[in-house]
Design an enzyme around this catalytic site. Structure first.
Site, PDB file in Angstrom:
ATOM      1  N   ASP A 161       6.114  12.724  -8.185  1.00 45.18           N
ATOM      2  CA  ASP A 161       5.202  11.764  -7.577  1.00 45.18           C
ATOM      3  C   ASP A 161       4.536  11.043  -8.740  1.00 45.18           C
ATOM      4  O   ASP A 161       4.541  11.521  -9.874  1.00 45.18           O
ATOM      5  CB  ASP A 161       4.185  12.478  -6.675  1.00 45.18           C
ATOM      6  CG  ASP A 161       3.548  11.506  -5.694  1.00 45.18           C
ATOM      7  OD1 ASP A 161       3.005  11.953  -4.683  1.00 45.18           O
ATOM      8  OD2 ASP A 161       3.606  10.279  -5.952  1.00 45.18           O
TER       9      ASP A 161
HETATM   10  C1  GLC Z   1       1.765   7.897  -4.339  1.00 42.46           C
HETATM   11  C2  GLC Z   1       2.281   8.721  -3.187  1.00 42.46           C
HETATM   12  C3  GLC Z   1       3.772   8.660  -3.032  1.00 42.46           C
HETATM   13  C4  GLC Z   1       4.254   7.276  -3.425  1.00 42.46           C
HETATM   14  C5  GLC Z   1       4.017   7.134  -4.912  1.00 42.46           C
HETATM   15  C6  GLC Z   1       4.392   5.732  -5.408  1.00 42.46           C
HETATM   16  O1  GLC Z   1       0.729   8.563  -5.006  1.00 42.46           O
HETATM   17  O2  GLC Z   1       1.875  10.086  -3.142  1.00 42.46           O
HETATM   18  O3  GLC Z   1       4.083   8.959  -1.667  1.00 42.46           O
HETATM   19  O4  GLC Z   1       5.632   7.123  -3.126  1.00 42.46           O
HETATM   20  O5  GLC Z   1       2.673   7.413  -5.288  1.00 42.46           O
HETATM   21  O6  GLC Z   1       3.548   4.784  -4.855  1.00 42.46           O
END
Ligand code: GLC
Length: 729
Positions: A256
């Site tokens: 993430d």
């Molecule tokens: C965010 C989310 C994830 C997302 C990523 C990119 O913090 O937790 O679901 O795809 O960052 O935006």
């Protein structure tokens, strides 16, 4: 002449063979890997921009472009920015929130959804779709419940598979998230989920397991939290032992954004691509710090001085190259499509198919008399909801609001008026995506309520359209809700309207459960969701009866949070413990989540898991269970006994009468959605295999179906069981 002929035949044969012979995916991966330098392999393993990771320019291997989100393709951002870049060609189709898809209980709708969103990603030249999210709704306060598929692992497993396949048939990798036991937003980067094995394997892993083993998912996103003491973006147990070991996952694990937390664990614990470090407040960084990422220069240094192995690096590089050959370099060319009429129709059909009729004492479907007045009350009749909510925020080509859709539906028949009723979230912009609405209103809550009640006195029909929105502490990434009561004094408003409106219809638009203390005082209640671009049309289709509602709740609607399984801070939101850096959260309720808790403990709920009414009626008959192969087969007949066509979701729950461990009173192990004309019947079969009868035994690390009596419970909700058939294993 003869010689020439021989040469011609030989040439044709070779050419023919050459034409027929195509290197396999693995052969292409190995051939490319063998040409890469150390630096090129390392470059593959981390971001080069906010949403891209490197390819191999020297060899013409394209970079990987990642994009949010599960509900539609995020607008283009600048190289190193969250805010949109202001392109004019990236307004997408906003599909319904995944909780809306879950509420359809419809595998075909999930396949349609995946194919449409996959086509939009491909058209926008994106290789990895950062979705779907399948985290289980463990607490009704979860801020991202709207982005996931409810409280039951079987339902989430059944629906994630077609979605993944649909996405990937467009040459786009579905990146199933957030792996795993990531069930809240509060302190999401600092909380350690302490979960026993049985609970993990029965509740929190199955949807991911199905996505990988049945859906063939090409990517998985590690989650921000820790699980049993290790950060999940480089959690050895989760990524190496379970995902890549037990499940044989051959795709890529992506962190993430900001989930990669140190230099050493990512190298050996199964992270393949580090994304978004320094972007979630963990470590502020000047832009373009990509060379300083954990898997960038620090990794290169470790490789050069022998503190990291070629083997680990080659495993990452193989998985990344495999992903590139599956997506942008797919042999079968994919071009996708974007904001097509078909996609908007799909969005409308999926949204409508998931709208849940919770109660109806006759006010629905609404067919207003000619010349009558229909009053809509509530901010959600007007407020556009596609913008906001966090990373699933979208810039959509258009969004139909309920007010406009109902005016369209009743055009020429009834006048449709709107009273604000309450002022909730007046923001209309997120990441520079704007709705263009002006929601400002200076009236006090009392004045707003008075005005609405006065207007209701003058109207022939009143439809309340309220609920939650995507602002902080509601349905919103990075914050959880503080309660399930409706905000903005809506309960008082609904009560006041009910006093002057006997046939009051309440539409709750939310992505998570809300308390409904006024439920007995209103005529009809509809649970609608964030339905995307076509949400207004979908709602109008159901309210007018153009679509007969067939949605079912994907989570329990509790009467109050305190009735739920999370009875202590230790369980939620977690506690600080002496000598431990992170918050500690004990999943001590075990497998007793959602209806597994309420049903087993006999606790009353507002509306149960799997509940949803129709404008027609259905009968279930001739239910039986017979042996079939190594397992069993439950069958029954469902009949539409009403006057209009409609769909019923017939659900199979299993009850284990005598187990050596405490088991929930029932567990969903099958469902079929059948569309029937009035008077039509359909025979339904549910296979019952050993896994459907088993619990997970941590000691032997295996699924165990203990001999003895079981019950097949067939019904139209977890609380409306129409047949109970005992059978012996
Ligand atoms: C965010 C989310 C994830 C997302 C990523 C990119 O913090 O937790 O679901 O795809 O960052 O935006």
């Amino acid at each position: 002449m003869k010689k020439l002929l021989l040469i011609a035949i030989a040439t044709l044969t070779v050419a023919g063979c050459a034409q027929q012979y195509k290197p396999t995916l693995e052969e292409k991966v190995e051939a490319t890997l063998s040409q890469l330098t150390l630096e090129e392999k390392v470059a593959l393993t981390h971001a080069q921009s906010k949403f891209s990771s490197a390819g191999v320019p020297r060899l013409g291997i394209p970079e990987l472009w990642h994009t949010d989100g599960p509900h539609g393709i995020r607008p283009e951002v600048l190289w190193d920015d969250w805010d949109q870049a202001g392109w004019t060609n990236d307004s997408c189709t906003a599909f319904p929130a995944l909780i809306n898809l879950a509420a359809t209980w419809n595998r075909d709708m999930s396949a349609l959804y995946g194919d449409c969103i996959g086509a939009e990603a491909r058209y926008r030249k994106k290789d990895i779709l950062l979705g779907p999210g399948v985290n289980i709704c463990r607490t009704p306060l979860g801020g991202r419940t709207f982005e996931y598929m409810g409280e039951d692992p079987y339902l989430a497993s059944a629906l994630v598979v077609p979605y993944v396949k649909g996405v990937q048939q467009n040459g786009v990798a579905a990146c199933v998230k957030h792996f795993a036991a990531n069930n809240q937003e509060m302190r999401r980067t600092a909380t350690n989920s302490i979960v026993d094995d049985r609970t993990m394997y029965e509740i929190y892993l199955p949807a991911f397991e199905a996505a990988v083993k049945e859906g063939g998912a090409w990517a998985i996103m590690g989650s921000y939290n820790l699980y049993n003491g290790q950060f999940n973006c480089h959690n050895y147990r989760l990524l190496q032992e379970i995902l890549k070991g037990e499940w044989g996952f051959d795709g890529v694990v992506i962190s993430d954004w900001g989930g990669c937390r140190n230099d050493d664990e990512p190298i050996t614990n199964g992270l393949d691509i580090e994304m978004g470090t320094w972007t979630n407040g963990l470590r502020g960084a000047a832009s373009n710090g990509y060379d300083e990422y954990h898997l960038a220069n620090p990794y290169l240094q470790r490789l050069r001085d022998g503190r990291a192995t070629q083997e680990d690096l080659d495993d990452k590089a193989r998985r990344i190259l495999r992903t590139i050959y599956r997506t942008s370099m797919s042999e079968e060319p994919h071009y996708g499509s974007f904001t097509s009429p078909e996609h908007f129709k799909a969005a409308r059909d999926i949204a409508a198919d998931g709208i849940v009729l919770l109660k109806n004492d006759g006010a629905l479907p609404l067919a207003p008399a000619n010349g009558s007045k229909v009053l809509l009350v509530g901010e959600n009749a007007y407020k556009m909801m596609v913008v906001g909510g966090g990373s699933s925020n979208l810039k959509t080509k258009y969004e139909v609001i309920p007010l406009d859709a109902l005016r369209e539906a009743f055009d020429g028949k009834a006048e449709v008026l709107w009273a604000r009723g309450y002022v909730g979230d007046t923001t209309t912009v997120y990441n520079k995506v704007v709705t263009g609405q002006d929601l400002k209103d200076s009236r006090s809550p009392e004045k707003l309520r008075q005005d609405a009640v006065e207007a209701a006195r003058e109207a022939d029909y009143v439809i309340y359209i309220g609920g939650l929105n995507k602002s902080s502490y509601q349905d919103n990434e990075s914050t959880d809700r503080v309660d399930i009561a409706l905000p903005y004094y809506q309960d008082e408003l609904i009560e006041a309207l009910a006093e002057v409106t006997p046939g009051l219809i309440v539409v709750n638009i939310s992505g998570s459960p809300v308390a409904m203390p006024w439920a007995s005082k209103v005529n009809a209640i509809v649970q609608a969701w964030y339905g995307g671009s076509e949400s207004g049309h979908a709602l109008a289709d159901v309210l007018t009866g153009k679509v007969n509602p067939s949605g079912k709740l994907p989570f329990t609607m509790p009467i109050r949070v305190a009735d739920g399984p999370l009875q202590s801070e230790r369980q939620y939101p977690g506690i600080k413990e002496e000598g431990k850096e992170w918050w500690q959260e004990y999943y001590s309720e075990g497998v007793f989540v959602g209806y597994r808790w309420f049903d087993t403990k006999g606790i009353a709920v507002q509306y149960p898991f799997g509940h949803g009414l129709s404008y027609t009626s259905f009968e279930i008959a001739d239910a039986s269970v017979k042996r079939s192969g190594k397992g069993f087969k439950a069958t029954c007949t469902v009949k539409n006994t009403g006057a209009v066509a409609g769909a019923e979701v017939v659900q199979l729950y299993i009850h284990d009468s005598e187990a050596s461990v405490e088991r929930p009173s029932k567990e969903l192990k099958g469902f079929e959605k059948v569309y029937l004309e009035p008077g039509e019947s359909r025979r339904i079969e549910f296979p019952i295999n050993s896994r459907a009868l088993s619990f997970f035994d941590a000691a032997s690390h295996s699924w165990i179906a203990e001999p003895g009596e079981f019950h097949a419970l067939i019904g139209t909700s977890s609380a409306d069981i129409r047949a109970d058939i005992p059978f012996e294993l």
